[in-house]
Scaffold this active site. Structure first.
Site, PDB file in Angstrom:
ATOM      1  CE1 TYR A   1      -4.113   1.751   6.087  1.00 60.58           C
ATOM      2  CE2 TYR A   1      -3.814   4.034   6.739  1.00 60.58           C
ATOM      3  CZ  TYR A   1      -3.750   3.049   5.782  1.00 60.58           C
ATOM      4  OH  TYR A   1      -3.301   3.361   4.517  1.00 60.58           O
TER       5      TYR A   1
ATOM      6  N   GLY B   1      -3.134   8.270  -2.151  1.00 59.58           N
ATOM      7  CA  GLY B   1      -4.371   7.909  -1.472  1.00 59.58           C
ATOM      8  C   GLY B   1      -4.158   6.660  -0.649  1.00 59.58           C
ATOM      9  CE  LYS B   2      -4.738   8.014   5.517  1.00 57.63           C
ATOM     10  NZ  LYS B   2      -5.022   9.315   4.889  1.00 57.63           N
ATOM     11  N   GLY B   3      -6.342   3.554   1.909  1.00 58.71           N
ATOM     12  CA  GLY B   3      -7.624   2.992   2.267  1.00 58.71           C
ATOM     13  C   GLY B   3      -7.447   1.773   3.140  1.00 58.71           C
TER      14      GLY B   3
ATOM     15  CG  ASN C   1      -7.065   3.720  -1.939  1.00 62.15           C
ATOM     16  OD1 ASN C   1      -7.514   4.461  -1.072  1.00 62.15           O
ATOM     17  ND2 ASN C   1      -5.784   3.421  -2.020  1.00 62.15           N
TER      18      ASN C   1
END
Length: 355
Positions: free
Chosen positions: A50, A31-33, A11
């Site tokens: 989310y 960025g995301k995860g 990520n």
């Protein structure tokens, strides 16, 4: 713990890549995860939860049952724009409509439907996207070095898609999630075009179109005998290590897990006498090469174009040392189209955007 460190590194790497792609535009990149709670969890439902959790942080807390307001030290409106990646392109419309219903930013996502939400869908041929950006870098190599495309051999990961439809080189290997398709003399062009137009993986290749030296090994297969007599014990292992096995003039990774070429295996991209398997690498997939691997390849005279440049798509630059030899501006690549959607979301009022 190793799993979590790996996911964090992945990520972080994606966030860094997006920041580089967005270095010339004001909204920046990140960025995301999210880690699913269990193996059997539904990715779509988890993604919706989310997104809802992020919206909770963006809007004034009005959820019933909350005893205390969220702590907001910034004390200014915050705008986030979600963008699609593999497996989430079909969620962008839902996220925008849902966020709007909850009182968040009207635009909220990029890659939305053009007809209904005024976006630029990423997973469509109508707007070109990353394939055109990859294509321009490849053409730049040919132009700079005086090469004829029909004389170039190519290995590609990520399946037979738009890159196949745009090119006229001799593709000798395609590796995707379904398996490995290879022929040292060049794969059947007509069959590749058929698969590309249908947007289906190599496992759908018509085996009657295989030549005597051509073969298809699917990930679910075991003990497959190749034309050379070699036995492939496990199709999944063969697929996962295929990029280290095959040779060509040009390597175009358009898909795959992060960092399949790294400091531990990068020597495998060279013959025993030190000659590289590929002369040119156009890194269409994010994080396919680690930075150590890129530097290692470049020191050994391999021409490498980095992921954050290739799939940015705002301009195409081919640079030899510090000499600018080609500049062509066009709309392609997710970052450019996303930037236009973000601009529209920031510049227009809610009613103007909806209209």
């Amino acid at each position: 713990m190793g799993f979590f460190f790996f996911r964090f590194d992945e990520n972080y790497g994606l966030a860094s890549t997006h920041a580089l792609k967005n270095k010339d535009i004001p909204e920046g990149g990140a960025g995301k995860g999210a880690i699913l709670p269990s193996i059997g969890a539904t990715p779509r439902l988890c993604s919706e939860k989310y997104i809802d959790a992020v919206i909770d942080l963006l809007i004034p807390g009005k959820t019933p049952g909350i005893k205390e307001s969220l702590v907001d030290l910034y004390d200014q409106p915050e705008l986030l724009f979600f963008g699609p990646d593999e497996g989430t392109a079909d969620m962008m419309d839902w996220a925008t409509v849902h966020a709007r219903a909850r009182g968040a930013e009207t635009s909220f996502t990029t890659g939305k439907s053009a007809q209904t939400l005024g976006g630029v869908p990423h997973d469509t041929r109508a707007y070109g996207m990353t394939s055109l950006s990859i294509r321009q870098y490849v053409l730049g190599i040919y132009k700079k070095l005086g090469l004829r495309e029909k004389d170039i051999t190519k290995v590609q990961t990520g399946g037979p898609d738009d890159e196949i439809l745009l090119s006229s080189d001799k593709t000798v290997t395609i590796i995707d999630g379904s398996g490995v398709l290879a022929d040292p003399a060049g794969l059947n062009c007509e069959e590749l075009i058929r698969l590309a137009k249908l947007r289906v993986p190599v496992s759908n290749f018509n085996k009657s179109k295989l030549s005597k030296d051509e073969y298809l090994v699917k990930v679910e297969e075991h003990d497959v005998k190749l034309p050379s007599g070699e036995i492939v014990l496990d199709g999944t292992d063969f697929r996962s290590e295929g990029h280290l096995r095959f040779k060509a003039d040009l390597f175009v990774p358009c898909g795959g897990r992060p960092e399949p070429v790294n400091i531990a295996n990068m020597q495998a991209l060279f013959y025993s006498e030190g000659k590289p398997h590929f002369k040119y690498i156009v890194e269409g997939a994010n994080l396919f090469l680690t930075q150590q691997a890129r530097l290692f390849l470049e020191k050994r005279k391999v021409i490498v174009f980095k992921d954050s440049s290739i799939n940015k798509g705002i301009v195409v630059l081919l640079i030899d040392t510090l000499e600018l030899v080609s500049l062509r501006t066009f709309i392609a690549g997710g970052v450019t189209s996303s930037s236009l959607e973000v601009l529209a979301g920031l510049a227009l009022s809610t009613q103007e955007y909806v209209d």
